[in-house]
Design a protein around this motif. Structure first.
Motif, PDB file in Angstrom:
ATOM      1  N   GLY A 181       0.791  -1.222   0.000  1.00 17.10           N
ATOM      2  CA  GLY A 181       0.000   0.000   0.000  1.00 17.10           C
ATOM      3  C   GLY A 181       0.821   1.269   0.000  1.00 17.10           C
ATOM      4  N   THR A 184       0.748   3.132  -3.356  1.00 21.03           N
ATOM      5  CA  THR A 184      -0.577   3.723  -3.572  1.00 21.03           C
ATOM      6  C   THR A 184      -0.751   4.997  -2.767  1.00 21.03           C
ATOM      7  OG1 THR A 184      -1.572   1.559  -4.007  1.00 21.03           O
ATOM      8  CG2 THR A 184      -3.065   3.329  -3.334  1.00 21.03           C
ATOM      9  N   TRP A 188      -0.899   8.929  -4.128  1.00 19.44           N
ATOM     10  CA  TRP A 188      -2.092   9.731  -3.830  1.00 19.44           C
ATOM     11  C   TRP A 188      -1.709  11.044  -3.152  1.00 19.44           C
ATOM     12  CZ3 TRP A 188      -4.786  11.814   0.297  1.00 19.44           C
ATOM     13  CH2 TRP A 188      -6.128  12.123   0.088  1.00 19.44           C
ATOM     14  N   ARG A 327      -1.409  -0.095   5.099  1.00 18.99           N
ATOM     15  CA  ARG A 327      -2.582  -0.578   4.354  1.00 18.99           C
ATOM     16  C   ARG A 327      -3.794   0.316   4.605  1.00 18.99           C
ATOM     17  NH1 ARG A 327      -0.567  -5.834   5.603  1.00 18.99           N
ATOM     18  NH2 ARG A 327      -1.805  -5.878   7.529  1.00 18.99           N
ATOM     19  N   ALA A 330      -3.524   3.406   2.507  1.00 20.20           N
ATOM     20  CA  ALA A 330      -3.847   3.122   1.107  1.00 20.20           C
ATOM     21  C   ALA A 330      -5.341   2.893   0.917  1.00 20.20           C
ATOM     22  CB  ALA A 330      -3.052   1.908   0.631  1.00 20.20           C
ATOM     23  N   GLU A 331      -5.962   2.178   1.844  1.00 16.14           N
ATOM     24  CA  GLU A 331      -7.394   1.903   1.736  1.00 16.14           C
ATOM     25  C   GLU A 331      -8.210   3.181   1.806  1.00 16.14           C
ATOM     26  OE1 GLU A 331      -7.986  -0.849   4.871  1.00 16.14           O
ATOM     27  OE2 GLU A 331      -7.053  -2.542   3.800  1.00 16.14           O
ATOM     28  N   THR A 333      -7.309   6.099   0.714  1.00 19.29           N
ATOM     29  CA  THR A 333      -7.208   6.804  -0.567  1.00 19.29           C
ATOM     30  C   THR A 333      -8.216   6.270  -1.578  1.00 19.29           C
ATOM     31  OG1 THR A 333      -5.563   5.330  -1.621  1.00 19.29           O
ATOM     32  CG2 THR A 333      -4.722   7.085  -0.201  1.00 19.29           C
ATOM     33  N   GLU A 334      -8.608   5.009  -1.403  1.00 20.92           N
ATOM     34  CA  GLU A 334      -9.517   4.385  -2.358  1.00 20.92           C
ATOM     35  C   GLU A 334     -10.985   4.547  -1.974  1.00 20.92           C
ATOM     36  OE1 GLU A 334      -8.000   0.444  -2.222  1.00 20.92           O
ATOM     37  OE2 GLU A 334      -6.247   0.878  -3.482  1.00 20.92           O
ATOM     38  N   THR A 335     -11.241   4.902  -0.716  1.00 11.80           N
ATOM     39  CA  THR A 335     -12.636   5.024  -0.266  1.00 11.80           C
ATOM     40  C   THR A 335     -13.059   6.458   0.022  1.00 11.80           C
ATOM     41  OG1 THR A 335     -11.958   4.645   2.045  1.00 11.80           O
ATOM     42  CG2 THR A 335     -12.575   2.715   0.741  1.00 11.80           C
ATOM     43  N   THR A 336     -12.093   7.362   0.183  1.00  8.68           N
ATOM     44  CA  THR A 336     -12.443   8.733   0.559  1.00  8.68           C
ATOM     45  C   THR A 336     -13.224   9.451  -0.552  1.00  8.68           C
ATOM     46  OG1 THR A 336     -11.595  10.884   1.272  1.00  8.68           O
ATOM     47  CG2 THR A 336     -10.228   9.636  -0.295  1.00  8.68           C
ATOM     48  N   GLU A 337     -14.094  10.335  -0.128  1.00  6.98           N
ATOM     49  CA  GLU A 337     -14.822  11.188  -1.062  1.00  6.98           C
ATOM     50  C   GLU A 337     -14.117  12.513  -1.273  1.00  6.98           C
ATOM     51  OE1 GLU A 337     -18.792  11.592   0.380  1.00  6.98           O
ATOM     52  OE2 GLU A 337     -19.265   9.450   0.180  1.00  6.98           O
ATOM     53  N   LYS A 339     -11.713  15.115  -2.719  1.00  4.81           N
ATOM     54  CA  LYS A 339     -11.014  15.382  -3.975  1.00  4.81           C
ATOM     55  C   LYS A 339     -10.462  16.806  -3.920  1.00  4.81           C
ATOM     56  CE  LYS A 339     -12.513  11.440  -5.608  1.00  4.81           C
ATOM     57  NZ  LYS A 339     -11.606  10.272  -5.757  1.00  4.81           N
TER      58      LYS A 339
END
Length: 340
Positions: A181, A184, A188, A327, A330-331, A333-337, A339
């Motif tokens: 992770g 990733t 990000w 981890r 990294a997780e 970064t993939e679930t956050t809203e 931007k």
């Protein structure tokens, strides 16, 4: 062992209270970077902070840096130890040191998982410990650091770019294993920035371990302590550092074992963050950015300890914690809203 014989004379020459009184010292705590002693002369008590003899030479500069922050906080509403005096003359005690006011209070590190009364049984009172913790850095973030003479304490310009570059380079130097992770999370962080960045004074390692409270209830923060990582940067990283491992459910039995203090009865992370926003006046819509940065950075910091653990059981325990932290960064970064 420090020879404290010259200290009384130095204190007298500096015009400090207790002139002519016998000097008594009591060791409070210490490690590889600092030793802390209670100093008593008659009715006057203070606390001495000094690097141990074997600490690197630049630790003396760190002591002066800490002193500048403490001195700058005098007269503000930030709970802190009072600034008494600083000495850079190594002929006195062998190293640079400073004296700060004695705080009549208690540290959560002295009550791990067993809060002192009334916080041991009164969960409503216990919630105040969390709100006071958040309020401490909220007040710190409002300090006018330029007006307080701290314009050269850090390099606020490019703070976030340097954080990623510095700690990525640091990891490469200590690297002993790959962390799932990390690529990733690092990518990000390179591609995102906070919604707004307003430089301010920050602690750098803000958590229950680095504050003291007044005795009794209601909860009252007595002082923020241990300013080794203090700088001018982004204060919201302090907030994320504080809440990055906050239990999802503070009413669950697991909250008692999720960290080094019993978190049962504490307010939710959202409630603590909202209190910080109210007191500091800073928006927290981009908190996820800071949470990714905090978890990513903490993983790297702890990885250094693990890589040099040897027979040290505490440092060995970082082994499984580090990958979990990375981890989770990294997780997020993939679930956050969020931007930028």
């Amino acid at each position: 062992m420090i020879d404290f014989a010259p200290l009384a004379q130095w204190m007298d020459e500096a015009g400090l209270p207790g002139k002519g009184e016998p000097l008594e010292t009591r060791f409070l705590s210490g490690g590889t970077q600092n030793e802390i002693y209670e100093i008593t002369r008659g009715e006057h008590r203070s606390v001495l902070r000094i690097p141990p003899a074997g600490a690197p030479a630049d630790r003396d500069n760190g002591i002066v840096r800490e002193w500048r922050i403490i001195e700058a906080l005098d007269g503000t509403d930030v709970p802190h130890t009072g600034a008494v005096a600083v000495c850079t003359d190594s002929s006195v005690l062998g190293r640079t040191f400073y004296l700060m006011g004695f705080v009549d209070g208690w540290s959560p590190m002295d009550h791990r998982r067993v809060w002192p009364a009334p916080f041991d049984t009164d969960l409503t009172a216990r919630a105040g410990l969390a709100y006071q913790l958040a309020e401490g850095i909220a007040l710190l973030s409002r300090v006018d650091w330029r007006d307080r003479g701290l314009h050269d304490l850090g390099r606020p310009d490019g703070f976030h770019e340097r954080q990623v570059a510095r700690w990525t380079g640091f990891f490469e130097r200590i690297k002993g294993r790959d962390l799932e992770g990390m690529d990733t999370a690092t990518r990000w962080l390179h591609e995102h920035r906070p919604l707004d960045y307003i430089p301010g004074l920050m602690h750098g390692d803000y958590q229950f371990a680095n504050v003291m409270y007044r005795a009794g209830g209601p909860a009252r923060l007595a002082a923020i302590v241990d300013w080794e990582m203090g700088t001018v940067g982004d204060p919201k990283l302090d907030l994320a550092w504080m809440v990055q491992s906050w239990p999802a459910d503070t009413s669950a039995p697991e909250a008692a074992e999720s960290g080094y203090v019993d978190m049962r009865g504490m307010p939710s992370r959202d409630q603590v963050v909202a209190h910080y926003a109210q007191v500091s006046g800073r928006q927290v819509d981009d908190l996820d950015y800071y949470l990714v940065l905090a978890r990513w950075k903490l993983a790297i910091v702890l990885e250094q300890g693990f890589q040099r653990a040897g027979d040290d059981v505490k440092l060995q325990s970082f082994g499984p914690i580090v990958p979990e932290l990375m981890r989770s960064a990294a997780e997020l970064t993939e679930t956050t809203e969020y931007k930028s």
